[in-house]
Design a protein around this motif. Structure first.
Motif, PDB file in Angstrom:
ATOM      1  N   LEU A  12       2.844  55.255  20.350  1.00 55.57           N
ATOM      2  CA  LEU A  12       3.059  53.928  21.122  1.00 55.57           C
ATOM      3  C   LEU A  12       1.721  53.258  21.518  1.00 55.57           C
ATOM      4  N   LYS A  13       0.831  53.956  21.387  1.00 56.35           N
ATOM      5  CA  LYS A  13      -0.499  53.225  21.682  1.00 56.35           C
ATOM      6  C   LYS A  13      -1.150  52.081  20.579  1.00 56.35           C
ATOM      7  N   ALA A  14      -0.715  52.477  19.231  1.00 55.95           N
ATOM      8  CA  ALA A  14      -1.233  51.649  18.313  1.00 55.95           C
ATOM      9  C   ALA A  14       0.088  51.038  17.662  1.00 55.95           C
ATOM     10  N   LYS A  15       0.606  50.205  18.159  1.00 63.63           N
ATOM     11  CA  LYS A  15       1.840  49.414  17.808  1.00 63.63           C
ATOM     12  C   LYS A  15       1.820  48.112  17.637  1.00 63.63           C
ATOM     13  N   LEU A  16       2.431  47.356  16.389  1.00 62.27           N
ATOM     14  CA  LEU A  16       2.291  45.968  16.487  1.00 62.27           C
ATOM     15  C   LEU A  16       3.900  45.397  16.851  1.00 62.27           C
ATOM     16  N   GLU A  17       3.836  44.587  17.607  1.00 61.10           N
ATOM     17  CA  GLU A  17       5.080  44.375  18.323  1.00 61.10           C
ATOM     18  C   GLU A  17       5.115  42.557  17.699  1.00 61.10           C
ATOM     19  N   LEU A  18       6.138  42.076  17.372  1.00 63.43           N
ATOM     20  CA  LEU A  18       6.430  40.486  17.379  1.00 63.43           C
ATOM     21  C   LEU A  18       7.538  40.129  18.174  1.00 63.43           C
ATOM     22  N   GLU A  19       7.360  39.039  18.675  1.00 66.58           N
ATOM     23  CA  GLU A  19       8.632  38.378  19.532  1.00 66.58           C
ATOM     24  C   GLU A  19       9.400  37.237  18.470  1.00 66.58           C
ATOM     25  N   VAL A  20      10.510  37.751  18.276  1.00 67.97           N
ATOM     26  CA  VAL A  20      11.131  36.845  16.993  1.00 67.97           C
ATOM     27  C   VAL A  20      12.496  36.342  17.677  1.00 67.97           C
ATOM     28  N   VAL A  21      13.249  35.380  17.188  1.00 67.65           N
ATOM     29  CA  VAL A  21      14.445  35.158  17.404  1.00 67.65           C
ATOM     30  C   VAL A  21      15.466  35.581  16.131  1.00 67.65           C
ATOM     31  N   LEU A  22      16.429  36.521  16.509  1.00 68.32           N
ATOM     32  CA  LEU A  22      17.424  36.841  15.629  1.00 68.32           C
ATOM     33  C   LEU A  22      18.723  35.937  15.677  1.00 68.32           C
ATOM     34  N   GLU A  23      19.203  35.678  14.620  1.00 68.49           N
ATOM     35  CA  GLU A  23      20.424  34.948  14.523  1.00 68.49           C
ATOM     36  C   GLU A  23      21.782  35.621  13.852  1.00 68.49           C
ATOM     37  N   GLY A  24      22.750  35.797  14.538  1.00 63.20           N
ATOM     38  CA  GLY A  24      23.986  36.148  14.041  1.00 63.20           C
ATOM     39  C   GLY A  24      24.787  35.053  13.401  1.00 63.20           C
ATOM     40  N   ARG A  25      26.131  35.314  13.300  1.00 61.96           N
ATOM     41  CA  ARG A  25      26.846  34.314  12.996  1.00 61.96           C
ATOM     42  C   ARG A  25      27.193  33.172  14.022  1.00 61.96           C
ATOM     43  N   GLU A  26      27.401  33.573  15.268  1.00 62.93           N
ATOM     44  CA  GLU A  26      27.537  32.716  16.207  1.00 62.93           C
ATOM     45  C   GLU A  26      26.443  32.933  17.458  1.00 62.93           C
ATOM     46  N   ARG A  27      25.573  33.842  17.424  1.00 64.69           N
ATOM     47  CA  ARG A  27      24.654  33.940  18.505  1.00 64.69           C
ATOM     48  C   ARG A  27      23.168  34.097  18.226  1.00 64.69           C
ATOM     49  N   ARG A  28      22.485  33.816  19.132  1.00 67.46           N
ATOM     50  CA  ARG A  28      21.021  33.919  18.854  1.00 67.46           C
ATOM     51  C   ARG A  28      20.445  35.081  20.051  1.00 67.46           C
ATOM     52  N   ILE A  78      23.285  56.818   7.571  1.00 68.17           N
ATOM     53  CA  ILE A  78      23.311  55.177   7.837  1.00 68.17           C
ATOM     54  C   ILE A  78      24.734  54.904   7.423  1.00 68.17           C
ATOM     55  N   MET A  79      25.483  54.332   8.063  1.00 67.15           N
ATOM     56  CA  MET A  79      27.043  53.984   7.634  1.00 67.15           C
ATOM     57  C   MET A  79      27.361  52.471   7.541  1.00 67.15           C
ATOM     58  N   HIS A  80      26.334  51.587   8.040  1.00 67.15           N
ATOM     59  CA  HIS A  80      26.526  50.063   8.205  1.00 67.15           C
ATOM     60  C   HIS A  80      25.074  49.379   7.891  1.00 67.15           C
ATOM     61  N   VAL A  81      25.080  48.286   7.423  1.00 66.00           N
ATOM     62  CA  VAL A  81      24.210  47.249   7.259  1.00 66.00           C
ATOM     63  C   VAL A  81      24.400  46.088   8.245  1.00 66.00           C
ATOM     64  N   ALA A  82      23.434  45.234   8.611  1.00 66.75           N
ATOM     65  CA  ALA A  82      23.703  43.929   9.218  1.00 66.75           C
ATOM     66  C   ALA A  82      23.016  42.945   8.262  1.00 66.75           C
ATOM     67  N   SER A  83      23.590  41.864   8.371  1.00 67.59           N
ATOM     68  CA  SER A  83      22.796  40.586   7.801  1.00 67.59           C
ATOM     69  C   SER A  83      22.535  39.520   9.027  1.00 67.59           C
ATOM     70  N   LEU A  84      21.035  39.269   9.130  1.00 69.10           N
ATOM     71  CA  LEU A  84      20.685  38.500  10.269  1.00 69.10           C
ATOM     72  C   LEU A  84      19.698  37.500   9.717  1.00 69.10           C
ATOM     73  N   ILE A  85      19.416  36.489  10.468  1.00 70.12           N
ATOM     74  CA  ILE A  85      18.467  35.451  10.046  1.00 70.12           C
ATOM     75  C   ILE A  85      17.099  35.679  11.063  1.00 70.12           C
ATOM     76  N   MET A  86      16.168  35.688  10.619  1.00 69.30           N
ATOM     77  CA  MET A  86      14.996  36.172  11.579  1.00 69.30           C
ATOM     78  C   MET A  86      13.901  35.059  11.588  1.00 69.30           C
ATOM     79  N   ASN A  87      13.605  34.540  12.776  1.00 66.95           N
ATOM     80  CA  ASN A  87      12.816  33.453  13.097  1.00 66.95           C
ATOM     81  C   ASN A  87      11.547  33.824  13.816  1.00 66.95           C
ATOM     82  N   TYR A  88      10.260  33.583  13.081  1.00 66.09           N
ATOM     83  CA  TYR A  88       9.049  33.871  13.842  1.00 66.09           C
ATOM     84  C   TYR A  88       8.050  32.844  13.365  1.00 66.09           C
ATOM     85  N   GLN A  89       7.714  32.280  14.403  1.00 60.88           N
ATOM     86  CA  GLN A  89       6.340  31.170  14.397  1.00 60.88           C
ATOM     87  C   GLN A  89       6.844  30.139  13.400  1.00 60.88           C
TER      88      GLN A  89
END
Length: 114
Positions: A12-28, A78-89
């Protein structure tokens, strides 16, 4: 043959985090994601997905997931997958994520994303 999904134990001391917007069918969602070069795929946290009503797609066959040290992940297959749109910068892309228990981050982007 596709490589077995692996999730790395993160220092946890050496991590790279990004702030993104994820989009599903009807939510962000504005989320902080972890970029993890030790993970070999993209993973979505099951608890977060359930709490946020992310549509999940059931796999025809379970997929074994391992920790980077080769031990089975405590969350099981793993029993499921998800399809999302990711927005970054200003960049937008489609992301397929394998759904499992992650803990601190709703999404882990592995080296396949890099």
């Amino acid at each position: 043959m596709k490589e077995t999904p692996k999730i790395r134990t993160v220092d946890l001391k050496a991590k790279l985090e990004l702030e993104v917007v994820l989009e599903g069918r009807e939510r962000r969602w504005d989320v902080k994601v972890l970029v993890d070069s030790g993970a070999n795929d993209t993973f979505l946290d099951k608890r977060w997905a359930d709490e946020n009503d992310v549509p999940l797609i059931k796999l025809g066959q379970p997929v074994t997931v391992l920790n980077v040290n080769g031990t089975p992940n405590v969350a099981g297959n793993i029993m499921h997958v998800a399809s999302l749109i990711m927005n970054y910068q200003g960049h937008q892309e489609s992301v397929w994520a394998q759904v499992t228990m992650l803990g601190m981050h709703p999404l882990i982007l592995g080296y396949t994303w890099l």
